[in-house]
Design a protein around this motif. Structure first.
Motif, PDB file in Angstrom:
ATOM      1  N   LEU A  11     -27.310 -14.730 -39.381  1.00 13.62           N
ATOM      2  CA  LEU A  11     -25.941 -14.981 -38.961  1.00 13.62           C
ATOM      3  C   LEU A  11     -25.743 -14.761 -37.457  1.00 13.62           C
ATOM      4  O   LEU A  11     -24.977 -15.456 -36.802  1.00 13.62           O
ATOM      5  N   VAL A  14     -26.952 -17.751 -35.748  1.00 14.00           N
ATOM      6  CA  VAL A  14     -25.996 -18.858 -35.895  1.00 14.00           C
ATOM      7  C   VAL A  14     -24.862 -18.701 -34.907  1.00 14.00           C
ATOM      8  O   VAL A  14     -24.434 -19.631 -34.232  1.00 14.00           O
ATOM      9  N   SER A  15     -24.387 -17.507 -34.812  1.00 14.07           N
ATOM     10  CA  SER A  15     -23.286 -17.257 -33.869  1.00 14.07           C
ATOM     11  C   SER A  15     -23.701 -17.557 -32.442  1.00 14.07           C
ATOM     12  O   SER A  15     -22.971 -18.196 -31.667  1.00 14.07           O
ATOM     13  N   ALA A  18     -24.019 -21.270 -31.929  1.00 10.24           N
ATOM     14  CA  ALA A  18     -22.710 -21.910 -31.802  1.00 10.24           C
ATOM     15  C   ALA A  18     -22.112 -21.647 -30.431  1.00 10.24           C
ATOM     16  O   ALA A  18     -21.570 -22.544 -29.776  1.00 10.24           O
ATOM     17  N   LEU A  21     -23.850 -23.811 -28.009  1.00 10.01           N
ATOM     18  CA  LEU A  21     -23.419 -25.201 -28.100  1.00 10.01           C
ATOM     19  C   LEU A  21     -22.038 -25.377 -27.473  1.00 10.01           C
ATOM     20  O   LEU A  21     -21.775 -26.321 -26.740  1.00 10.01           O
ATOM     21  N   LEU A  22     -21.171 -24.435 -27.811  1.00 11.97           N
ATOM     22  CA  LEU A  22     -19.807 -24.578 -27.325  1.00 11.97           C
ATOM     23  C   LEU A  22     -19.713 -24.400 -25.802  1.00 11.97           C
ATOM     24  O   LEU A  22     -18.933 -25.056 -25.137  1.00 11.97           O
ATOM     25  N   SER A  23     -20.455 -23.486 -25.300  1.00  7.48           N
ATOM     26  CA  SER A  23     -20.384 -23.286 -23.850  1.00  7.48           C
ATOM     27  C   SER A  23     -21.042 -24.438 -23.116  1.00  7.48           C
ATOM     28  O   SER A  23     -20.697 -24.745 -21.969  1.00  7.48           O
ATOM     29  N   GLY A  24     -21.944 -25.089 -23.802  1.00  8.12           N
ATOM     30  CA  GLY A  24     -22.549 -26.260 -23.209  1.00  8.12           C
ATOM     31  C   GLY A  24     -23.635 -25.925 -22.244  1.00  8.12           C
ATOM     32  O   GLY A  24     -23.644 -24.881 -21.606  1.00  8.12           O
ATOM     33  N   CYS A  25     -24.551 -26.812 -22.207  1.00  9.84           N
ATOM     34  CA  CYS A  25     -25.599 -26.686 -21.207  1.00  9.84           C
ATOM     35  C   CYS A  25     -25.591 -27.976 -20.423  1.00  9.84           C
ATOM     36  O   CYS A  25     -26.000 -29.026 -20.926  1.00  9.84           O
ATOM     37  N   LEU A  26     -25.039 -27.931 -19.248  1.00  6.66           N
ATOM     38  CA  LEU A  26     -24.845 -29.147 -18.465  1.00  6.66           C
ATOM     39  C   LEU A  26     -26.175 -29.761 -18.083  1.00  6.66           C
ATOM     40  O   LEU A  26     -27.133 -29.067 -17.736  1.00  6.66           O
ATOM     41  N   LYS A  27     -26.183 -31.075 -18.160  1.00  5.63           N
ATOM     42  CA  LYS A  27     -27.359 -31.789 -17.675  1.00  5.63           C
ATOM     43  C   LYS A  27     -27.407 -31.677 -16.159  1.00  5.63           C
ATOM     44  O   LYS A  27     -26.409 -31.429 -15.483  1.00  5.63           O
ATOM     45  N   TYR A  30     -24.901 -33.317 -13.942  1.00  8.33           N
ATOM     46  CA  TYR A  30     -23.523 -32.831 -13.835  1.00  8.33           C
ATOM     47  C   TYR A  30     -23.417 -31.423 -13.285  1.00  8.33           C
ATOM     48  O   TYR A  30     -22.328 -30.869 -13.199  1.00  8.33           O
TER      49      TYR A  30
END
Lengths: 700, 460
Positions: A11, A14-15, A18, A21-27, A30
């Motif tokens: 768990l 998973v957290s 997530a 994913l949510l914070s993102g990893c900019l290409k 960008y």
């Protein structure tokens, strides 16, 4: 299966996943760190300014600025109230007059009439005769009756003293004689009588008088000349010879009181010395010509004096009072000659001042020299002396005549032909700015006017020698002709005024001013009576010459490449930061008669030129034959800072900008001469189009 | 300067957050906040206390990042607006940003069939529309060939902001085995509101002149609060004291809104629902300030030089502009803003126990403009520990909106996150919308898993 997956799915992971994913990893594309500055090069057009230059607005209210009220043409007029003030003294002055000395010598004087007499009675005579003759005559006296008068043989008759003369003590005669008269009281004819006249003490012979054939009761006279002789007032006379034939047979009464009377008196005697009683007497008038001195051989005809004195200083060595009568027939006041009397005390110095205020002196009465001379007539009168006075014919009056405080109103005459040089003066014109602007300006119609106010009544010719010089040795002379100053027609006329003008018609003034000169050397000459004696000259006490200058420089000119500009600090890298290309546009409507070219020179830190932009900026307005703009000219000019040139331009650290102005070039090769009017204007719309590199404008 | 930038960001983020779909939460009943999309769907928890959570939504229907970013070489990137303004000459561009922060939220079940909740959240909605000519002007300048024939359009500048605090109370009820429904009433306290009433203008700029024509009116309310915060109107800004507590008392700009929802279960595995949310408005009538210009034109032809008394030839420009447009800051008139209403219709089918598939149609009406969206989803749960969901949304011509939701219950502590467009993480250059909600709850009494006795309409 589900259970397995869940269980194996941590768990926490998973957290974390997530969150990742949510914070993102900019290409990379960008990521902000990979962004470079944009290569945009936008261009922007900007209206910078609308310049509306009206000459009328640019002209400041300045005393030198001249706008013609009729045609509104523009020029410069400047005035100098007095550039020359010629004193009367430069033309004429009354110098201090040297004293004039005149001596009046007393000379021979007349003396009062004088006389004396002595009787030689017969009884006195008989005592001085030989005894026989004496006895014979005594017997006749004693007889009591007439008997023939006995003959007197020639013999001396004795010495006798005359009573003293009171008119003098002792005198030396220069002229005349002494008259001796014998009255024969004897009653017989004296055939001869010889009288010797002598001073008593010391005895000295004055003269001998010889008489003959003097009948009884008759007389005879003889004159003894006394010129050169000194006579005392006590005299002896001796009868050195006396003879008589007697009456023969004719009885003659004889008395002891019968006498031979001897009388003496002066005859036309003039005394030149001695101690005498001086009678009152007049001397002849003496005329003295006063020579009125001038400084430079001026010929003065008339002087009207405001003030002044004539001074007489009289030293008398004459032992009696004298009255001098002074007459100046050509010195008049109110039409009347000025006369005066001066009492001169015996042996004293006397001063007398005669005022000449308001007098007019006529100096033209001498036919041999009808100028600068006037007569002074002096006559003297001796007053009779109270007693005896010692005189000498050499005694005199020393009369010294001088002038004081001469202040004239008017002088008329001929002041001569004089040259008066005007000292050279050097005027630094400080026209360096004209050199700075370079090129050349030709002032086509300048005028220098000398306004003369002249109250000196004489022709005066002015020759103005003016020369402009440059530092490099070039010079241009004014080459102006000599000009005669206006002058008044008569002393009562107001001062004459009038201009002396120097312009393009009578001089090289345009060329001189257009050099332009660094210095102006100004000199000249004034010639008085340049044509000689052509008429009466005159001055008054306030005569003078004032010359004011008025320079009229109308803006009627041609110009070639005159440049205005400056050099400024210009850090191009900073000032033009971000600009990759720029274009400045000038849309002009020019009502001025000048072509204008713009020149921009970019200099690096070593002052070396890195780029230059030259462009015609403004075209001259259309000009008519008189030089006036009739139609404005419209033009469009673009000044480009080209992209290709920017690398060099950006090295610049200084910027030289120049504006060159020229009037139009004529087919002849000359430049158009134009006139400037207040209604000229220039409308210039400035626009800028700049292409900027945005990336350069964005800070790090 | 930073204060102004912040102020602009605030002003440009929102009123029309028109496309905040937030559909990933719809019917995701394991998380109590799912009732925000339909108060008629009761949450699984018998009692919950929401801990502070945050919701952020970004929506840009006019361009994506790849429209304005150009790769330069292998590693560098550069802004380039040319595509944007060349493809839509004379048009506008803009974006919307919505932010929501849950302040408190409590709910509890009563007698199994009733659910009552109440709480408060703060919402900020911004929307910005600007002419693309501005981008062309910046990138190509006034000498662009485009501007030789067209002025720089300033038409359609639209900047809206709406920020409020909603105090809500909701009631849901299971009517029977087939029907349930709910109602939420929201009392709104408007904090800051601003909107463009009209905005027209143009700019022409060349070497001859600069010509500006403008006519606009911006209405605002409560901007003094922003001024107090950021100082852009001359206030003290943060230095003057930024006190959140000032934001909660009534501002006098009040409103009311409703959320309505109903579900119907015609068969045991099919659930149909309909809801309408944020049906309401705010009346802005306090702290009003309007910025108004007269319809005017200002032409600048350069400084006037050459006069006898030339001073600063540019000194009068500001006055001239002021005279041309007569820009005034006046006490504004009251205005009303509608909340962004949404109408959601959905259907789901229990494909497997505790696993549902379904579809959602969302009809979003913002300022009279409809933004439809359709979402397909599948969700499941593992016991009452883990709740998973996947979404696929088609909206506004974008078809790559793959989202998901995740909730984890760690005892009473529930952590959840919901995102509508996870594809944005993979294809960042083509993101036109993205929203995410992050939060935590304390949940109690989660209902038993499927298979146990359960009479309620239950999607878990």
């Amino acid at each position: 299966m589900k259970r397995f997956k869940v269980r194996t799915f941590n768990l926490l992971w998973v957290s974390l996943a997530a969150a990742t994913l949510l914070s993102g990893c900019l290409k990379d594309k960008y990521k902000p760190g990979n962004f470079i500055r944009p290569d945009w090069e936008p261009g922007f057009g900007l209206p910078l300014a609308t310049v509306n230059i009206k000459l009328a607005n640019l002209l400041e209210n300045d005393s030198t600025l001249n706008i013609d009220s009729l045609d509104q043409s523009v020029g410069i007029v400047f005035k100098v109230d007095t550039i020359a003030s010629q004193d009367l003294s430069d033309v004429f002055e009354v110098p201090a007059q040297a004293p004039t000395t005149t001596s009046l010598t007393l000379g021979a004087i007349e003396i009062n009439d004088f006389g004396t007499s002595e009787s030689v009675e017969l009884s006195d005579l008989t005592g001085n005769l030989d005894p026989a003759t004496g006895a014979a005559i005594d017997s006749g006296i004693n007889s009591g009756f007439p008997i023939p008068f006995p003959p007197i043989p020639e013999q001396s008759g004795g010495v006798y003293t005359l009573p003293a003369i009171t008119e003098f003590g002792q005198v030396l005669f220069s002229k005349g004689g002494l008259r001796i008269t014998i009255q024969n009281g004897y009653q017989t004819t004296l055939d001869s009588v010889v009288i010797e006249l002598s001073n008593s003490n010391p005895p000295s012979l004055l003269g001998v008088a010889r008489f003959g054939n003097i009948t009884a009761n008759d007389s005879a006279s003889q004159i003894i000349p006394l010129a050169g002789l000194t006579m005392q007032n006590t005299l002896d006379f001796g009868i050195t010879k006396i003879s008589s034939a007697g009456t023969g047979l004719v009885p003659a009464p004889m008395s002891d009181t019968d006498a031979l009377v001897l009388t003496i008196s002066g005859d036309s005697l003039e005394v030149i010395g001695g101690s005498v009683k001086i009678p009152s007497q007049e001397f002849d008038a003496d005329t003295t010509n006063i020579d009125f001195a001038t400084t430079d051989n001026e010929e003065i005809y008339t002087i009207e004096l405001a003030n002044g004195d004539i001074d007489f200083n009289i030293v008398s060595s004459i032992a009696t009072q004298i009255v001098l009568n002074i007459s100046m027939p050509t010195v008049t006041r109110g039409g009347n000659p000025i006369n005066d009397s001066i009492v001169i005390l015996p042996n004293a110095t006397t001063s007398e001042t005669i005022s000449l205020a308001g007098a007019t002196i006529d100096l033209t009465n001498d036919p041999n020299q009808p100028f600068n001379i006037f007569p002074v007539i002096i006559s003297a009168r001796l007053d009779s002396s109270v007693g005896l006075a010692l005189i000498d014919s050499s005694n005199r009056l020393d009369i010294t005549t001088s002038f004081g405080n001469i202040d004239f109103n008017t002088v008329l005459g001929y002041f001569g032909q004089k040259n008066i040089d005007i000292d050279e003066s050097i005027i630094d014109l400080n026209l360096s700015f004209l050199k700075d602007i370079g090129g050349s300006i030709f002032l086509a119609n300048p005028t220098i006017k000398l306004d003369v106010t002249n109250s000196i009544g004489a022709p005066i010719e002015l020759t103005l020698n003016m020369e402009g010089r440059t530092i490099d040795g070039q010079s241009v002379g004014l080459n102006a002709p000599a000009q005669v100053l206006p002058f008044p027609a008569s002393p009562n006329s107001p001062p004459a005024t009038g201009p002396l003008q120097y312009d393009r018609n009578n001089s090289q003034l345009p060329a001189l001013l257009s050099m332009p000169p660094d210095t102006l050397i100004s000199a000249g000459r004034i010639v008085l009576n340049p044509q000689g004696n052509q008429g009466l000259n005159f001055v008054t006490n306030n005569s003078s010459i004032f010359i004011s200058l008025e320079a009229d420089l109308p803006f009627e000119l041609s110009a070639s490449d005159i440049a205005f500009g400056d050099t400024i600090e210009f850090n191009a890298a900073e000032e033009l930061n971000g600009i990759v290309e720029a274009k400045m546009r000038f849309r002009n409507t020019n009502g001025f008669p000048f072509d204008m070219d713009l020149e921009l020179i970019f200099l690096d830190n070593m002052a070396a030129e890195v780029h230059r932009i030259s462009a015609p900026l403004v075209l001259s307005g259309q000009v008519d034959a008189t030089g006036r703009v009739t139609n404005p000219t419209t033009s469009l000019t673009e000044v480009l800072l080209a992209r290709a040139a920017m690398p060099e331009i950006l090295k610049a650290e200084q910027l030289v900008f120049r504006l060159r102005m020229s009037t139009s070039l004529l087919p002849s090769g000359d430049r158009q001469v134009v006139k400037i009017y207040t209604d000229y204007d220039l409308q210039m719309k400035l626009g800028l189009e700049a292409t900027v590199r945005v990336g350069d404008l964005i800070g790090n | 300067m930073r204060k102004y930038i912040l102020a602009v960001i605030c002003l440009t983020t929102a009123y029309s957050a028109q496309a905040q779909f937030n559909l990933g939460m719809h019917q995701f009943t394991g998380v109590p906040q799912s009732t925000y999309t339909n108060p008629g769907i009761l949450p699984q928890a018998r009692f919950f206390i929401a801990l502070p959570s945050v919701y952020v939504n970004y929506y840009n229907p006019t361009f994506v990042a790849d429209d304005i970013i150009r790769e330069v070489g292998d590693t560098a990137s550069m802004l380039d607006f040319s595509k944007l303004y060349n493809e839509n000459p004379g048009g506008t561009f803009g974006f919307n940003i919505e932010q929501q922060a849950e302040l408190f939220h409590v709910g509890f079940r009563i007698k199994k069939k009733n659910f009552i909740s109440f709480g408060a959240y703060q919402s900020l909605q911004t929307g910005v529309r600007l002419p693309v000519d501005l981008l062309r002007f910046v990138q190509e300048g006034s000498t662009s060939s485009y501007f030789q024939n067209n002025p720089v359009s300033l038409d359609g500048i639209d900047i809206n902001i709406q920020s409020y605090v909603a105090y809500h109370i909701g009631f849901g009820r299971q009517f029977n085995e087939k029907w349930s429904g709910g109602l939420r009433v929201k009392f709104l306290n408007g904090l800051v509101g601003a909107g463009t009433e009209y905005s027209r203008g143009s700019l022409t700029m060349n070497m001859d002149s600069i010509r500006i024509a403008s006519d606009f009116r911006y209405n605002t309310a409560g901007v003094q609060r922003l001024d107090n915060a950021f100082g852009f109107l001359g206030g003290d800004g943060i230095a003057g004291g930024f006190n959140v507590s000032e934001w909660f008392p009534s501002t006098g700009n009040t409103g009311m809104a409703f959320d309505l929802g109903v579900t119907y279960k015609p068969i045991s595995k099919l659930i149909i629902s309909a809801s309408a949310t944020d049906i309401g408005s705010i009346n802005w009538q306090n702290s009003l300030l309007s910025f108004v210009s007269e319809e005017g034109e200002y032409v600048y032809r350069g400084g006037e030089l050459g006069g006898a008394d030339d001073g600063d030839p540019f000194a009068g420009i500001a006055d001239s502009i002021q005279a041309a447009f007569n820009i005034q800051q006046i006490e504004g008139k009251a205005f009303t803003t509608q909340l962004n209403s949404r109408y959601i219709f959905s259907a789901s089918y229990e494909l497997l126990p505790n696993t549902f598939v379904g579809g959602i149609y969302s009809h979003n009406v913002f300022s009279g403009i409809t933004y439809p969206a359709f979402t397909a989803f599948a969700q499941t749960k593992f016991w009452n520990l883990l709740f998973l969901r996947a979404n696929y949304t088609v909206s506004s011509g974008t078809f790559d909106n793959l989202g998901g939701a995740l909730a984890i219950n760690l005892g009473p502590l529930q952590i959840f996150t919901v995102a509508d467009n996870l594809m944005a993480l993979a294809d960042q250059g083509n993101v036109s919308s993205f929203n995410v909600r992050l939060g935590a709850n304390l949940v109690f009494g989660m209902r038993k898993p499927r298979g146990k006795k359960n009479q309620d309409i239950d999607l878990d």
